[in-house]
Design a protein around this motif. Sequence first.
Motif: not given
Length: 587
Positions: A89-94, A113-117, A127-140
């Motif tokens: 999670s920390s490496r790909v920020l997900a 980033n297709v490689q990360a997904t 299978p996954i469905r991708v949502w976008m979020s801010s870097e600050r939100g993910v890191r918190e």
Amino acid sequence: MALLTKEAEERIISLLVGEGLADGNLVSSIKSEADANGVSPLTELLNRKIINSDMVAHATAVIIGVPYVELKNITIDQDILSIIPGDASSRVLAVPLGEKDGMINIAMVDVTNVQATDYISNLINQPIRVWMSSERGVREVLEKYHGDLSGVKEAVKETNSEAYEEAKSNVKTIVQDSPISKALTTILSYAAKTKASDIHIEPLENSLIIRCRIDGVLRRIMDLPKTVAPALVSRIKILSNLKIDEHRIPQDGQFNVLVDDKEIDLRIAISPVTWGEQVVIRLLDKKGVSMEVDKMGMSGRALRSVLNGIKKPNGMILTSGPTGSGKSTTLYALIQQIKSEEINIVTLEDPVEYKMDGINQIQVNVDAGLTFASGLRSILRQDPDVVMVGEIRDSETAGLAVQAALTGHLVFSTLHTNSAAGILPRLLDMGIEPFLLASTLNVVIGQRLVRRITEKRETYKSSDIETKGINSIVGDLLPKDKESVAKVSEDLGYPGLPVKTDEHYLLSKGMDSKETPGGYSGRAGLYETIDVDEDIQKMIVNHSTAAEIMRLARSKGTVTMRQDGVLKVLSGITTMEEVNRVASDLS
């Protein structure tokens, strides 16, 4: 966030301006400067804090056509988060959000980033469905769930039921470097950093839950396998010098820990329950508690009443409230107020919660015969000027406290009653003669604790129901016109009180975040005080009820706890929800 093309940056900026999230004229000016200096206009806007990274992430999601999620507004279950290992999670920020329709929803910073997904999808084999979020939100989220408590999960992997069996035969196996010791250290460190007052370790049928009381509210922070419970409880018993093989009766102990160079005292209570042993750990951090009465929330009439009461050379100052309402802290603050090299202050406590220089503090030890009553008798032979008794629990202690006040001592103590007025009939029920009580009491205090609104806040207009409720509680206290605002505000101790109105009041609420759950941070006291003057003394002698005494006190200017709470709401200190939560049973 992915590297954006100049065209993409232009579209993001236009979208933010179009939505009214940034001032168009200011943005145009900054864009011109950025272009002239050869720097990115979007980066310049971020650096100058005209916009923030959350806004950019949301706008980017709209432009590229993917859903956006604001992570600070949702709570993610620990089991869901464990789908993706913390390092991945920390490496790909997900971070995973949950499962729906056979797909795992994943919040990512760089959704392009297709490689990360592909890596995440292959890692969890779904299978996954991708949502976008801010870097600050993910890191918190990563810091909250995989950071502070990650050590516990790692320790649990290394700890099983066999570890406990080994511990029973050889206590030395549970040493400082053992996995379960590291897990306990991580839990204690997390509680200290979040300023929790208590840790609850509670066994269920198939799991062990850990809860922390933060700002007076219990929060479930994690679940552990049931197999780790015996080893964890055994480690706590060892540190507390308790019997490791005793599981049938309650045990109490204590030990100290060092967190961020701060020594924190821990009080341990272990009790047998249906599914094992429950552990409650009270954290006592002297440096983290204000010892000044005005900074604790006492102000205006209540503060003046108390300060006048402690100036007297003898008599009793009593404070009341439910468990955890800050009674002991109030007494410590009052002791701190009068502490001097010219007077001898002796306290009798169970336990001694905060060690204070220049104060002679005695720890009650019932097993050794040192009770509140026997200890108080001993104290009165030690030439004290001021005596603090941690709690009046029985008739004998109450009688001795009254005798101490009659013989020229200033006495501080606490009782468990719902209000200040409730102290008086409670002492009468303990067998204290009314005329003795009337002649010894200086002031009685009732108190509760509410959570403070964090500094990051927003204001709103009160609803019709809120306005009506405010007027019914403090309408007679509020200024009637603008000319009287300064005088009334100074009298009540809350600067800038609003003029009474039937329309609306401007109220505040905090911004919810990881550091400030619910929009709160810290606590403040709600107080009511009653000066025991001649009229109150007559009511005590006549065995008047608490309600009758409070009516007279209010006619003399006493502000009730509920009124004090609403005044704190109008001053932006707390919310109506908080006042109703802790003081709904009060008038």
